[in-house]
Design a protein around this motif. Structure first.
Motif, PDB file in Angstrom:
ATOM      1  N   TYR A  92      -4.358  -1.518  -8.418  1.00  0.00           N
ATOM      2  CA  TYR A  92      -3.609  -1.678  -9.673  1.00  0.00           C
ATOM      3  C   TYR A  92      -3.842  -3.069 -10.259  1.00  0.00           C
ATOM      4  O   TYR A  92      -3.934  -4.063  -9.528  1.00  0.00           O
ATOM      5  CB  TYR A  92      -2.121  -1.423  -9.428  1.00  0.00           C
ATOM      6  N   LYS A  93      -3.919  -3.129 -11.572  1.00  0.00           N
ATOM      7  CA  LYS A  93      -4.206  -4.393 -12.255  1.00  0.00           C
ATOM      8  C   LYS A  93      -3.122  -5.440 -12.023  1.00  0.00           C
ATOM      9  O   LYS A  93      -3.369  -6.637 -12.163  1.00  0.00           O
ATOM     10  CB  LYS A  93      -4.370  -4.153 -13.758  1.00  0.00           C
ATOM     11  N   GLN A  94      -1.929  -5.001 -11.681  1.00  0.00           N
ATOM     12  CA  GLN A  94      -0.833  -5.950 -11.483  1.00  0.00           C
ATOM     13  C   GLN A  94      -0.998  -6.786 -10.216  1.00  0.00           C
ATOM     14  O   GLN A  94      -0.284  -7.773 -10.042  1.00  0.00           O
ATOM     15  CB  GLN A  94       0.503  -5.194 -11.424  1.00  0.00           C
ATOM     16  N   THR A  95      -1.919  -6.395  -9.336  1.00  0.00           N
ATOM     17  CA  THR A  95      -2.072  -7.139  -8.084  1.00  0.00           C
ATOM     18  C   THR A  95      -2.397  -8.603  -8.341  1.00  0.00           C
ATOM     19  O   THR A  95      -3.178  -8.933  -9.244  1.00  0.00           O
ATOM     20  CB  THR A  95      -3.155  -6.519  -7.184  1.00  0.00           C
ATOM     21  N   LYS A  96      -1.808  -9.473  -7.558  1.00  0.00           N
ATOM     22  CA  LYS A  96      -2.097 -10.899  -7.648  1.00  0.00           C
ATOM     23  C   LYS A  96      -3.299 -11.269  -6.781  1.00  0.00           C
ATOM     24  O   LYS A  96      -3.805 -12.391  -6.855  1.00  0.00           O
ATOM     25  CB  LYS A  96      -0.876 -11.710  -7.203  1.00  0.00           C
ATOM     26  N   SER A 104      -3.069   2.134  -3.828  1.00  0.00           N
ATOM     27  CA  SER A 104      -2.443   3.396  -3.428  1.00  0.00           C
ATOM     28  C   SER A 104      -3.485   4.507  -3.351  1.00  0.00           C
ATOM     29  O   SER A 104      -4.560   4.416  -3.955  1.00  0.00           O
ATOM     30  CB  SER A 104      -1.342   3.808  -4.425  1.00  0.00           C
ATOM     31  N   THR A 105      -3.152   5.545  -2.604  1.00  0.00           N
ATOM     32  CA  THR A 105      -3.891   6.789  -2.710  1.00  0.00           C
ATOM     33  C   THR A 105      -3.228   7.616  -3.809  1.00  0.00           C
ATOM     34  O   THR A 105      -2.130   7.300  -4.259  1.00  0.00           O
ATOM     35  CB  THR A 105      -3.863   7.576  -1.386  1.00  0.00           C
ATOM     36  N   GLY A 106      -3.920   8.670  -4.255  1.00  0.00           N
ATOM     37  CA  GLY A 106      -3.322   9.480  -5.306  1.00  0.00           C
ATOM     38  C   GLY A 106      -4.091  10.762  -5.536  1.00  0.00           C
ATOM     39  O   GLY A 106      -5.178  10.979  -4.990  1.00  0.00           O
ATOM     40  N   ALA A 107      -3.509  11.622  -6.343  1.00  0.00           N
ATOM     41  CA  ALA A 107      -4.103  12.921  -6.654  1.00  0.00           C
ATOM     42  C   ALA A 107      -5.374  12.762  -7.476  1.00  0.00           C
ATOM     43  O   ALA A 107      -5.718  11.668  -7.933  1.00  0.00           O
ATOM     44  CB  ALA A 107      -3.084  13.789  -7.389  1.00  0.00           C
ATOM     45  N   GLY A 108      -6.067  13.887  -7.692  1.00  0.00           N
ATOM     46  CA  GLY A 108      -7.404  13.889  -8.260  1.00  0.00           C
ATOM     47  C   GLY A 108      -7.607  13.102  -9.537  1.00  0.00           C
ATOM     48  O   GLY A 108      -8.677  12.532  -9.738  1.00  0.00           O
ATOM     49  N   PHE A 131       0.843  -1.192   0.000  1.00  0.00           N
ATOM     50  CA  PHE A 131       0.000   0.000   0.000  1.00  0.00           C
ATOM     51  C   PHE A 131       0.881   1.246   0.000  1.00  0.00           C
ATOM     52  O   PHE A 131       1.611   1.489   0.943  1.00  0.00           O
ATOM     53  CB  PHE A 131      -0.911  -0.011   1.240  1.00  0.00           C
ATOM     54  N   TRP A 132       0.812   2.003  -1.099  1.00  0.00           N
ATOM     55  CA  TRP A 132       1.568   3.250  -1.204  1.00  0.00           C
ATOM     56  C   TRP A 132       0.619   4.414  -0.923  1.00  0.00           C
ATOM     57  O   TRP A 132      -0.355   4.619  -1.652  1.00  0.00           O
ATOM     58  CB  TRP A 132       2.166   3.415  -2.605  1.00  0.00           C
ATOM     59  N   ASP A 133       0.926   5.145   0.117  1.00  0.00           N
ATOM     60  CA  ASP A 133       0.074   6.252   0.539  1.00  0.00           C
ATOM     61  C   ASP A 133       0.845   7.558   0.383  1.00  0.00           C
ATOM     62  O   ASP A 133       1.963   7.683   0.879  1.00  0.00           O
ATOM     63  CB  ASP A 133      -0.335   6.041   2.002  1.00  0.00           C
ATOM     64  N   SER A 145       4.958   5.205   2.855  1.00  0.00           N
ATOM     65  CA  SER A 145       4.652   6.622   2.664  1.00  0.00           C
ATOM     66  C   SER A 145       5.409   7.118   1.436  1.00  0.00           C
ATOM     67  O   SER A 145       6.633   6.974   1.346  1.00  0.00           O
ATOM     68  CB  SER A 145       5.070   7.416   3.905  1.00  0.00           C
ATOM     69  N   THR A 146       4.683   7.703   0.487  1.00  0.00           N
ATOM     70  CA  THR A 146       5.263   8.078  -0.802  1.00  0.00           C
ATOM     71  C   THR A 146       5.265   9.599  -0.958  1.00  0.00           C
ATOM     72  O   THR A 146       4.198  10.221  -0.919  1.00  0.00           O
ATOM     73  CB  THR A 146       4.467   7.444  -1.956  1.00  0.00           C
ATOM     74  N   PRO A 147       6.423  10.221  -1.138  1.00  0.00           N
ATOM     75  CA  PRO A 147       6.490  11.683  -1.271  1.00  0.00           C
ATOM     76  C   PRO A 147       5.915  12.163  -2.597  1.00  0.00           C
ATOM     77  O   PRO A 147       5.832  11.403  -3.574  1.00  0.00           O
ATOM     78  CB  PRO A 147       7.992  11.979  -1.176  1.00  0.00           C
ATOM     79  N   TRP A 148       5.553  13.439  -2.649  1.00  0.00           N
ATOM     80  CA  TRP A 148       4.968  14.008  -3.861  1.00  0.00           C
ATOM     81  C   TRP A 148       6.014  14.331  -4.926  1.00  0.00           C
ATOM     82  O   TRP A 148       5.684  14.412  -6.115  1.00  0.00           O
ATOM     83  CB  TRP A 148       4.181  15.281  -3.515  1.00  0.00           C
ATOM     84  N   ASN A 149       7.242  14.530  -4.520  1.00  0.00           N
ATOM     85  CA  ASN A 149       8.292  14.837  -5.500  1.00  0.00           C
ATOM     86  C   ASN A 149       8.390  13.714  -6.538  1.00  0.00           C
ATOM     87  O   ASN A 149       8.591  12.552  -6.186  1.00  0.00           O
ATOM     88  CB  ASN A 149       9.650  15.012  -4.805  1.00  0.00           C
TER      89      ASN A 149
END
Length: 434
Positions: A318-322, A103-107, A46-48, A80-84
């Protein structure tokens, strides 16, 4: 011969010992396997994104730990994933086959990667009522639909509101707060002079939010109902002219042409600017000025319209998930239990669930309640007048023509020239994307 027999006896004893140890080891493994239901837990990545201060990340990790305890057959690993360089981070992971499960993500992230075939549709999550769709703010679920499928769940709303310095308004003798464009222009004049300005607008993405929020506030917008470019709409031109009028009045700081968002906030904090358009978390980022900062009611435009711009951030698989079923289970659980991200993590956005908005923690925050009650019902996305979001919006916001518009406004350029140049760039972007 005796010696040989003795060696053989030692060798046999050693073999028996190793066999016994192996049996014990196997028995231990079987016991461990049996205690975990015969198999190891499914592993999910999980990438947040970083949605708040350090306590946000701590709270998110606690939530993941809680899920793992409640669901022993699934183990979620939090990152935890930075915005950069976020886009490169995700696109590289997708291309290399190492995308996260969720993951979470922008709009617009879900739609952008869905167009590339990388996001898993979650129609079944919504159709089977795995989540309570009626608990989401009206329209937020439907905004996650693209090309006939739902690709994400909304979780937070980022919105732009108009802040003002109470002390500077009082010093200027402004006792009635502006509620129309004309009243705001008059107030900005009174607040300007001696190196101070009524309003400051940076030339970065944050500055483009001024232009887009005022366009929407005037009933305009970047798109038609069928998603065609509509930047030259007369309502949009009126919004640009309104900002230019304040620039001519000496109320809009011309130095904003070289400012970033942090510079504009600093100018506001120092009392060099009395009005700022920013997100719902502004006061939290300026704690020393909390008592001196107020929020204006939404302005009424020249034609009686009200509105502002917002972004509905989301969470996607994501579609890659098993393990799509397990990922959907975590998605639904996270959506239902993430209220702590506000009550403990102090995320700087609005909750999208009505039950979270009704929580005493939110209702007792006077400013957040004001924004939810007054601004959220009139907020529109960058796609407005189009009802749904689409992948091209990310390029529209990031390509730079909107930022160039804000710079030219701060410099007092001709409105028609500003709009025409921006429109050419806008149409070119859309033609390349389609």
């Amino acid at each position: 011969m005796r010696k040989s027999k003795k060696l053989i006896s030692v060798f046999i004893a050693l073999l028996l010992s190793l066999t016994w140890l192996a049996a014990c080891s196997k028995g231990s493994d079987e016991t461990a396997s049996s205690s975990s239901g015969g198999k190891q837990p499914v592993q999910l990545q999980f990438w947040d994104m970083v949605w708040g201060p350090p306590e946000y990340i701590k709270t998110a990790k606690k939530l993941v730990d809680q899920f793992n305890k409640e669901n022993p057959g699934i183990h979620v690993k939090y990152q935890s994933t930075p915005w950069n360089n976020w886009y490169q981070t995700f696109s590289t992971a997708i291309a290399s086959g190492s995308a996260p499960d969720i993951s979470t993500g922008a709009g617009y992230q879900a739609f952008q990667f869905a167009q590339m075939g990388a996001i898993l549709p979650i129609d079944d999550v919504i159709q089977k009522d795995t989540v309570d769709v009626n608990d989401f703010y009206p329209g937020s679920i439907d905004s996650m639909k693209y090309d006939g499928h739902y690709y994400a769940l909304p979780w937070a709303d980022d919105i732009r509101v108009i802040y003002y310095r109470k002390d500077l308004f009082e010093k200027a003798g402004i006792t009635t707060l502006p509620s129309t464009w004309d009243e705001l222009r008059t107030a900005a004049k009174k607040l300007s002079g001696n190196g101070n300005y009524g309003i400051v607008m940076p030339n970065d993405t944050g500055g483009s939010h001024y232009v887009m929020s005022l366009m929407i506030n005037n009933g305009g917008g970047l798109f038609t109902k069928d998603g065609k470019p509509d930047l030259t709409n007369p309502r949009n031109l009126e919004a640009v002219n309104f900002l230019l009028d304040m620039q001519k009045d000496g109320s809009l700081n011309p130095a904003g042409a070289g400012m970033q968002g942090a510079d504009a906030q600093k100018s506001f904090a120092q009392g060099k600017a009395a009005i700022l358009i920013d997100g719902p978390g502004l006061k939290e980022s300026l704690p020393e000025l909390k008592d001196k900062i107020g929020i204006l009611t939404p302005l009424t435009g020249p034609h009686g319209d009200q509105g502002t711009i917002n972004w509905i951030n989301n969470i996607m698989i994501y579609k890659q998930t098993k393990y799509p079923d397990e990922a959907k289970k975590f998605l639904a659980w996270w959506s239902k239990n993430e209220k702590r991200l506000w009550t403990e993590g102090h995320v700087g956005q609005l909750p999208i669930r009505k039950s979270f908005q009704a929580d005493p923690y939110i209702q007792n925050n006077e400013d957040v309640k004001f924004i939810i009650d007054k601004y959220l019902p009139i907020a529109k996305t960058t796609a407005f007048h189009n009802a749904s979001l689409f992948p091209e919006l990310n390029t529209v916001e990031g390509q730079g023509f909107l930022q160039t518009m804000t710079q030219q406004i701060s410099m007092g350029k001709d409105s028609k020239d500003i709009i025409d140049k921006a429109n050419n760039a806008f149409k070119n972007i859309m033609s390349q994307q389609q």
